[in-house]
Design a protein around this motif. Sequence first.
Motif, PDB file in Angstrom:
ATOM      1  N   LEU A   1      10.037   1.337   5.553  1.00 56.97           N
ATOM      2  CA  LEU A   1       9.465   0.948   4.259  1.00 56.97           C
ATOM      3  C   LEU A   1       8.356  -0.103   4.393  1.00 56.97           C
ATOM      4  N   SER A   2       8.618  -1.181   5.150  1.00 61.65           N
ATOM      5  CA  SER A   2       7.629  -2.257   5.257  1.00 61.65           C
ATOM      6  C   SER A   2       6.368  -1.787   5.968  1.00 61.65           C
ATOM      7  N   HIS A   3       6.520  -0.947   6.988  1.00 63.82           N
ATOM      8  CA  HIS A   3       5.355  -0.423   7.709  1.00 63.82           C
ATOM      9  C   HIS A   3       4.508   0.458   6.791  1.00 63.82           C
ATOM     10  N   ARG A   4       5.168   1.256   5.946  1.00 61.15           N
ATOM     11  CA  ARG A   4       4.437   2.110   4.996  1.00 61.15           C
ATOM     12  C   ARG A   4       3.724   1.259   3.951  1.00 61.15           C
ATOM     13  N   LEU A   5       4.397   0.181   3.525  1.00 60.08           N
ATOM     14  CA  LEU A   5       3.778  -0.737   2.561  1.00 60.08           C
ATOM     15  C   LEU A   5       2.516  -1.363   3.166  1.00 60.08           C
ATOM     16  N   ALA A   6       2.625  -1.844   4.405  1.00 61.02           N
ATOM     17  CA  ALA A   6       1.467  -2.457   5.066  1.00 61.02           C
ATOM     18  C   ALA A   6       0.315  -1.460   5.160  1.00 61.02           C
ATOM     19  N   ASP A   7       0.630  -0.234   5.530  1.00 61.20           N
ATOM     20  CA  ASP A   7      -0.394   0.814   5.644  1.00 61.20           C
ATOM     21  C   ASP A   7      -1.065   1.067   4.294  1.00 61.20           C
ATOM     22  N   ALA A   8      -0.252   1.167   3.233  1.00 61.64           N
ATOM     23  CA  ALA A   8      -0.807   1.459   1.901  1.00 61.64           C
ATOM     24  C   ALA A   8      -1.664   0.298   1.400  1.00 61.64           C
TER      25      ALA A   8
END
Length: 329
Positions: A124-131
């Motif tokens: 989740l956090s990695h996807r948030l950072a990417d977005a």
Amino acid sequence: MTTVTIAASSGAAVTAAAPGSRVDRLVTFAVAPDGTEQSFPLIVIRGSHEGPTMVFTAGIHGDEFEGPAALWRLAEALDPSQLRGTLLLVPIANASAFAAGMRTSPVDNENLARIFPGNAEGTLSHRLADALMRTVVEKADILIDSHSGGVRLAFVPVAGFYEGGDVSAAVTARSLQIAKQMGIEYLWQLPPVNGVLSYEAARRGIAVCGAEIGGRGNCLPEDAENYLGAYLSVLAHQGMIDPAHKRAETTACLEGDWQTTPDAGYLETVVSLGSRVGKGETVAVLHDALGQTIREFPAGFDGRVMAVRHLNSVQSGDLAICVVKETIR
Ligand SMILES: [Zn+2]
């Protein structure tokens, strides 16, 4: 104000707005393990006149509230018809950490401030950072990332910039200029740390300021007010709003980093936040459960107390106290 939900995969539509308008959005980027859709809040304020794009992020850590409070007030204070350029405000970047009142996400235990530019295939956090990076931050001419001491720490007001490392001389000069224009008490030469949003943005050619004000797990009105005044000051210096909001540029600069504690225990800070200390002076004392002194922390040089521990309980390796050198820039 109507809030519109939009997917981060929607491209340019995520940050679009008509000239002279404000749009509030929830930007979805992932589905949590419990099946709920995850989003971050985004306020787009597009001025009536063309100009730079400035991105403001806050709440990268879920226990820091000065930046979010100031960004909400900034959005209320600005008149889009009088604005030159576009503002993209992300007041609470890390919703899962905020919901838990924690620095890190309770979903995957990641520190969002160490994993930029993120990974669209990650947790989740990695996807948030990417977005955040792809849909918002990469649009920026200028990024201001607002932090605080959170629950555990307290900071004097510092406007951070990078110098050297992978950051070009041109971006360093622009970032120092932005930090000065914040007009808060001190500049801070930030240690370059991979995965930190402001550092990763600076490496990509964006002028950045990574700031710290306050902490203690709350939000003092004067700290939110200080951030708001700093945001308005930069906007004014950049020619985006009325020049009456300019503050005098900061020249006092702090350089240095935290001392960590090798042992667990009860950490007592024996100097005041913001005070001057002399080389060798005891600045903090670590006690065991019977109150006996385990060790004393001396200042390594003449300097100023830039940040202190607020949560007295410490584990081995935790941040203990931050005494730094003073210069003028
Ligand atoms: Zn933070």
